[in-house]
Design an enzyme around this catalytic site. Structure first.
Site, PDB file in Angstrom:
ATOM      1  N   ASP A 137      -0.192   5.041   0.943  1.00 40.47           N
ATOM      2  CA  ASP A 137      -0.475   6.024   2.000  1.00 40.47           C
ATOM      3  C   ASP A 137      -0.370   5.380   3.382  1.00 40.47           C
ATOM      4  O   ASP A 137      -1.143   4.481   3.714  1.00 40.47           O
ATOM      5  CB  ASP A 137      -1.897   6.593   1.821  1.00 40.47           C
ATOM      6  CG  ASP A 137      -2.035   7.405   0.542  1.00 40.47           C
ATOM      7  OD1 ASP A 137      -1.118   8.178   0.223  1.00 40.47           O
ATOM      8  OD2 ASP A 137      -3.075   7.256  -0.146  1.00 40.47           O
ATOM      9  N   ASP A 154       0.887  -1.166   0.000  1.00 46.18           N
ATOM     10  CA  ASP A 154       0.000   0.000   0.000  1.00 46.18           C
ATOM     11  C   ASP A 154       0.930   1.222   0.000  1.00 46.18           C
ATOM     12  O   ASP A 154       2.120   1.097   0.299  1.00 46.18           O
ATOM     13  CB  ASP A 154      -0.866  -0.050   1.266  1.00 46.18           C
ATOM     14  CG  ASP A 154      -1.657   1.222   1.471  1.00 46.18           C
ATOM     15  OD1 ASP A 154      -2.276   1.679   0.499  1.00 46.18           O
ATOM     16  OD2 ASP A 154      -1.647   1.762   2.595  1.00 46.18           O
TER      17      ASP A 154
HETATM   18  C1  BG6 Z   1      -6.006   5.554  -0.107  1.00 43.59           C
HETATM   19  C2  BG6 Z   1      -6.129   6.301   1.211  1.00 43.59           C
HETATM   20  O1  BG6 Z   1      -4.690   5.171  -0.289  1.00 43.59           O
HETATM   21  O2  BG6 Z   1      -6.415   6.397  -1.186  1.00 43.59           O
HETATM   22  C3  BG6 Z   1      -7.534   6.873   1.376  1.00 43.59           C
HETATM   23  O3  BG6 Z   1      -5.851   5.406   2.274  1.00 43.59           O
HETATM   24  C4  BG6 Z   1      -7.902   7.717   0.166  1.00 43.59           C
HETATM   25  O4  BG6 Z   1      -7.571   7.631   2.556  1.00 43.59           O
HETATM   26  C5  BG6 Z   1      -7.749   6.882  -1.101  1.00 43.59           C
HETATM   27  O5  BG6 Z   1      -9.243   8.176   0.271  1.00 43.59           O
HETATM   28  C6  BG6 Z   1      -8.076   7.695  -2.372  1.00 43.59           C
HETATM   29  O6  BG6 Z   1      -7.102   8.692  -2.511  1.00 43.59           O
HETATM   30  P1  BG6 Z   1      -7.186   9.912  -3.532  1.00 43.59           P
HETATM   31  O7  BG6 Z   1      -5.786  10.501  -3.463  1.00 43.59           O
HETATM   32  O8  BG6 Z   1      -7.493   9.348  -4.886  1.00 43.59           O
HETATM   33  O9  BG6 Z   1      -8.225  10.837  -3.027  1.00 43.59           O
HETATM   34 MG    MG Z   2      -2.762   3.094   3.666  1.00 44.31          MG
END
Ligand code: BG6
Ligand code: MG
Length: 222
Positions: free
Chosen positions: A10, A8
């Site tokens: 984030d 993953d």
């Molecule tokens: C995930 C995060 O990696 O990505 C979530 O854990 C987030 O919190 C999701 O909502 C979507 O991300 P983005 O950058 O497309 O808004």
């Molecule tokens: Mg994550």
């Protein structure tokens, strides 16, 4: 036999989970909806729109706004988030991650990225990590976010490995479920209570090592 490790992004590769929280907190405060770090755990790993719906569920409900209003709030959240990630640099890669990636490469293990974030390519570029990955899933083509296994299955297909040959690394409860639903073993990094279903739970990314995966998981893999 371990053939691939699928990460993953984030909260695992870099601490952008805190920026997602900060951006959503601003939106929730504007809407007058209670939102804290604990409730934020539910949002980790889920798509932008589903995150907004989960926030609304804690207030007037997800059906209280039109799709247009929800799209506008998602766009605003992303604008705030993009400002926050604008200063990311290679030194923002979490401790131990670069060393772990080097160790995996030395052992000829394939490396994948399973993020549902549409900002993942920009973040990887800012961290100067794109070339470290053998495959990076494109979030805009992944139909369902975690806890559905789609983004991990997409990695398995494109890396050409079976679920029993791959390990997923996650910081979210929904991510651990997604890894297991893809038929893989899961390493959780972070809160032990939240990640209780993972096969291995580590407090920080510094503890990641190939020998740890090998000794703890290899025997249980097909
Ligand atoms: C995930 C995060 O990696 O990505 C979530 O854990 C987030 O919190 C999701 O909502 C979507 O991300 P983005 O950058 O497309 O808004
Ligand atoms: Mg994550």
């Amino acid at each position: 036999m371990i053939k691939a490790v699928i990460f993953d992004l984030d909260g695992v590769i870099t601490d952008t989970a805190k920026y997602h929280y900060e951006a959503w907190k601003k939106i929730a405060d504007e809407l007058g909806i209670p939102f804290d770090i604990e409730y934020n755990e539910k949002l980790k790993g889920v798509s932008r729109m589903e995150s907004l719906c989960l926030i609304l569920d804690n207030g007037p409900g997800r059906d209280s706004l039109t799709l247009e209003e929800k799209n506008e709030l998602c766009e605003r959240k992303n604008k705030i988030y993009k400002e926050l990630i604008g200063s990311l640099r290679p030194s923002d890669v979490l401790p131990g991650i670069n060393e772990f990636i080097s160790e995996l490469k030395k052992n000829h293990i394939l490396i994948g990225l399973a993020s549902v974030s549409k900002n993942a390519p920009e973040i990887l570029n800012r961290l100067e990590l794109r070339d470290s990955f053998d495959y990076v899933a494109d979030a805009s083509t992944v139909e369902r976010s975690k806890p559905y296994p789609d983004v991990f299955i997409d990695n398995l297909i494109n890396l050409g490995v079976n679920p029993g040959e791959a390990i997923g690394v996650e910081d979210a409860e929904s991510g651990i479920e997604a890894i297991h639903r893809a038929g893989m073993k899961a390493v959780g990094i972070g809160n032990k209570k939240v990640l209780k279903d993972a096969d291995i739970i580590l407090s920080t990314s510094k503890e990641l090592s190939f020998s740890l995966l090998y000794t703890s998981l290899e025997m249980t893999m097909r």
